[in-house]
Design a protein around this motif. Structure first.
Motif, PDB file in Angstrom:
ATOM      1  N   THR A  32      56.803-121.703 -57.356  1.00 30.98           N
ATOM      2  CA  THR A  32      55.520-121.050 -57.095  1.00 30.98           C
ATOM      3  C   THR A  32      55.689-119.576 -57.464  1.00 30.98           C
ATOM      4  N   THR A  33      54.926-118.700 -56.844  1.00 32.65           N
ATOM      5  CA  THR A  33      54.991-117.298 -57.242  1.00 32.65           C
ATOM      6  C   THR A  33      56.396-116.728 -57.017  1.00 32.65           C
ATOM      7  N   ASP A  91      52.946-107.257 -56.263  1.00 29.47           N
ATOM      8  CA  ASP A  91      51.541-107.338 -55.850  1.00 29.47           C
ATOM      9  C   ASP A  91      50.760-108.088 -56.930  1.00 29.47           C
ATOM     10  N   PHE A  92      50.289-109.302 -56.607  1.00 24.74           N
ATOM     11  CA  PHE A  92      49.581-110.062 -57.638  1.00 24.74           C
ATOM     12  C   PHE A  92      48.110-109.708 -57.746  1.00 24.74           C
ATOM     13  N   ASN A  93      47.670-108.759 -56.953  1.00 22.97           N
ATOM     14  CA  ASN A  93      46.303-108.275 -57.099  1.00 22.97           C
ATOM     15  C   ASN A  93      46.238-107.014 -57.947  1.00 22.97           C
ATOM     16  N   GLN A 127      47.677-116.216 -63.557  1.00 16.37           N
ATOM     17  CA  GLN A 127      47.547-117.162 -62.451  1.00 16.37           C
ATOM     18  C   GLN A 127      47.481-118.568 -63.007  1.00 16.37           C
ATOM     19  N   CYS A 134      49.853-127.086 -53.619  1.00 17.04           N
ATOM     20  CA  CYS A 134      50.373-125.735 -53.833  1.00 17.04           C
ATOM     21  C   CYS A 134      49.286-124.758 -54.267  1.00 17.04           C
ATOM     22  N   PHE A 136      47.544-122.316 -56.571  1.00 19.77           N
ATOM     23  CA  PHE A 136      47.848-121.507 -57.747  1.00 19.77           C
ATOM     24  C   PHE A 136      49.054-120.618 -57.502  1.00 19.77           C
ATOM     25  N   LYS A 137      49.758-120.305 -58.585  1.00 20.13           N
ATOM     26  CA  LYS A 137      50.885-119.372 -58.503  1.00 20.13           C
ATOM     27  C   LYS A 137      50.621-118.267 -59.518  1.00 20.13           C
ATOM     28  N   THR A 138      51.404-117.198 -59.395  1.00 17.94           N
ATOM     29  CA  THR A 138      51.310-116.106 -60.363  1.00 17.94           C
ATOM     30  C   THR A 138      52.645-115.943 -61.060  1.00 17.94           C
TER      31      THR A 138
ATOM     32  N   MET B  91      42.360-124.037 -52.001  1.00 14.06           N
ATOM     33  CA  MET B  91      41.232-123.701 -52.887  1.00 14.06           C
ATOM     34  C   MET B  91      39.932-124.360 -52.454  1.00 14.06           C
ATOM     35  N   TYR B 137      40.399-119.383 -54.533  1.00 20.32           N
ATOM     36  CA  TYR B 137      41.719-119.962 -54.303  1.00 20.32           C
ATOM     37  C   TYR B 137      42.649-118.883 -53.778  1.00 20.32           C
ATOM     38  N   SER B 138      43.763-119.304 -53.207  1.00 18.97           N
ATOM     39  CA  SER B 138      44.745-118.335 -52.727  1.00 18.97           C
ATOM     40  C   SER B 138      46.056-118.560 -53.472  1.00 18.97           C
ATOM     41  N   ILE B 139      46.743-117.479 -53.697  1.00 22.92           N
ATOM     42  CA  ILE B 139      48.012-117.543 -54.420  1.00 22.92           C
ATOM     43  C   ILE B 139      49.110-117.979 -53.461  1.00 22.92           C
ATOM     44  N   TYR B 140      49.890-118.941 -53.909  1.00 19.84           N
ATOM     45  CA  TYR B 140      50.934-119.491 -53.043  1.00 19.84           C
ATOM     46  C   TYR B 140      52.227-118.714 -53.216  1.00 19.84           C
ATOM     47  N   PHE B 147      51.841-108.140 -49.453  1.00 20.30           N
ATOM     48  CA  PHE B 147      50.610-108.219 -50.243  1.00 20.30           C
ATOM     49  C   PHE B 147      49.741-109.386 -49.806  1.00 20.30           C
ATOM     50  N   GLU B 148      48.464-109.237 -50.027  1.00 22.59           N
ATOM     51  CA  GLU B 148      47.481-110.237 -49.633  1.00 22.59           C
ATOM     52  C   GLU B 148      47.656-111.519 -50.411  1.00 22.59           C
ATOM     53  N   GLY B 149      47.405-112.657 -49.743  1.00 24.81           N
ATOM     54  CA  GLY B 149      47.523-113.942 -50.409  1.00 24.81           C
ATOM     55  C   GLY B 149      46.268-114.323 -51.185  1.00 24.81           C
ATOM     56  N   GLN B 150      45.159-113.771 -50.784  1.00 25.08           N
ATOM     57  CA  GLN B 150      43.897-114.150 -51.421  1.00 25.08           C
ATOM     58  C   GLN B 150      43.710-113.368 -52.702  1.00 25.08           C
ATOM     59  N   SER B 151      43.316-114.030 -53.716  1.00 27.20           N
ATOM     60  CA  SER B 151      43.080-113.335 -54.971  1.00 27.20           C
ATOM     61  C   SER B 151      41.587-113.191 -55.183  1.00 27.20           C
ATOM     62  N   ILE B 153      38.850-113.380 -57.213  1.00 28.79           N
ATOM     63  CA  ILE B 153      38.410-113.785 -58.551  1.00 28.79           C
ATOM     64  C   ILE B 153      36.986-114.301 -58.487  1.00 28.79           C
TER      65      ILE B 153
END
Lengths: 178, 243
Positions: A32-33, A91-93, A127, A134, A136-138, B91, B137-140, B147-151, B153
């Protein structure tokens, strides 16, 4: 009629079996991420691993990053890393993350004597859908790591991006020489 | 089981025969001439309609039809439309689409006298054309992170998706009052092919009822249908029909 009933019963059994939902758990083995994996080496002897003791990492200057996941203690031991490897979450945002790496001075036993290094990691992220459980992953693509301190003030003498494609935690992405 | 079913159907027969008794003439020969009615039966799935009322994340309907091809074989089909929002842990997405299923039903039940009840086993080939809209959806990330899990989009739309599958159907239809049938069927579906969206998956396919992520699905419907008689065919051609 009896033969038909057998078919019906078999069909219902089949339906019940196939109707069962598998666990809604994302397995640990599924990538995953990933976090960014750093490995520490001797600056004067670049092939030799060097261990850090009492390393802390901060984001936004004050927020500690958990470096020692296996620590279950409620004090600050989970924020302290010892060893040759650390994993830092990105930070994936955003397209960049700034870390402050604080190393206790190995020459001094006083914990208030430490070295701070700031680094800004810039990257592209993507993403990707994994599965129903699971989500989504980044994945990241490192563009640059910028050390913002003046050269003479750094404790990290050198930094090499070994693997800019951050897709799993099984590889070393950045090598730090100090 | 055999006798319970025959009891239920004979109860229906009593009700039906009460209506047609006055029309029958007294026959002289002992063998009752049997004529089968052939026609088109059209109905609707009650489950999907009622679910549309109580489930705010679902809107759908299904129309069923079957046409008698021979004494025991019926050409059958279903058509429907579904609009379903699925809220999973990771999601939230909305699936909208229509589906068509066509196939054959074989009536395994031997009806008494002029009853027209069915216990069928059949096959269907189903196709669906649909679109998916990924709402959030949220990033796993399975580790502690500042950092926040929610993206954040925007909703992502995937159009032009399709799926093909085969079904095995087992069903029952009983004539409750004149030409009106109540039916129930269960289905086991197997996915043949599906056009997946890019960077997502067909987690829900209208008409298919996917179980988790395997290529199997199960479904059922509870129908009320009306039989439109078109013509009659004599079953035993040698016996005189005195009607």
């Amino acid at each position: 009629m009896k033969k038909f009933l057998k078919i019906i019963v078999a069909l219902f059994c089949a339906i019940s079996i196939f109707g069962c939902e598998k666990d809604d758990i994302c397995p640990d083995t599924t990538p995953t991420t990933p976090r960014l994996i750093f490995e520490f080496y001797e600056f004067n002897n670049p092939n030799v691993l060097r261990s850090v003791s009492n390393l802390k990492v901060f984001v936004n200057d004050t927020e500690s990053v958990v470096l020692n996941e296996s620590s279950t203690a409620t004090d600050s031991t989970k924020f302290i890393a010892t060893g040759t490897k650390i994993a830092l979450p990105l930070d994936f945002n955003s397209n960049e993350t700034t870390f402050k790496l604080r190393l206790d001075d190995p020459a001094s036993s006083d914990p208030l004597v430490f070295f701070d290094d700031d680094m800004t990691i810039s990257y592209n992220s993507e993403q990707i859908y994994v599965s129903r459980a699971c989500g989504f992953k980044t994945n990241f693509d490192i563009i640059n790591i910028n050390q913002t301190d003046a050269v003479e003030d750094r404790w990290i003498k050198n930094l090499i991006i070994e693997l800019p494609n951050v897709q799993t935690e099984n590889e070393i992405h950045v090598k730090i020489y100090f | 089981m055999k006798y319970t079913l025959k009891f239920i159907f004979s109860l229906t027969l009593v009700l039906v025969s009460k209506m047609s008794f006055s029309q029958q003439t007294i026959k002289k020969d002992s063998i009752v001439p049997k004529t089968d009615r052939y026609g088109l039966r059209v109905g609707a799935d009650l489950y999907k309609i009622t679910r549309s009322l109580y489930d705010e994340d679902y809107k759908g309907f299904e129309i069923t039809a079957d046409y008698r091809y021979s004494k025991k074989i019926f050409i059958a089909g279903e058509m429907g439309n579904e609009n379903k929002t699925t809220d999973e842990a990771q999601m939230n997405f909305t699936t909208k689409g229509t589906y068509f299923k066509v196939g054959v039903d074989y009536n395994m039940y031997e009806n008494w006298l002029d009853m027209e009840n069915l216990i069928t086993l059949g096959l269907r080939y189903g196709v669906s054309s649909f679109s998916q809209e990924l709402n959030s959806y949220s990033i796993y990330a399975p580790y502690p992170s500042p950092f926040e899990g929610q993206s954040a989009i925007l909703p992502r739309e995937f159009d032009g998706l399709s799926a093909h599958w085969i079904e095995i159907v087992a069903g029952v239809k009983a004539e409750v009052i004149n030409n009106v049938f109540l039916g129930f069927s269960v289905r086991l579906n197997h996915l043949v092919s599906n056009k997946k969206p890019e960077n997502f998956d067909n987690l829900y396919i209208p008409g298919f009822n996917r179980t988790y992520e395997a290529d199997f699905g199960v479904g059922f419907n509870y129908t009320v249908s009306y039989f439109i008689p078109l013509y009659k065919k004599k079953n035993i051609p040698k016996v005189e029909d005195k009607k």
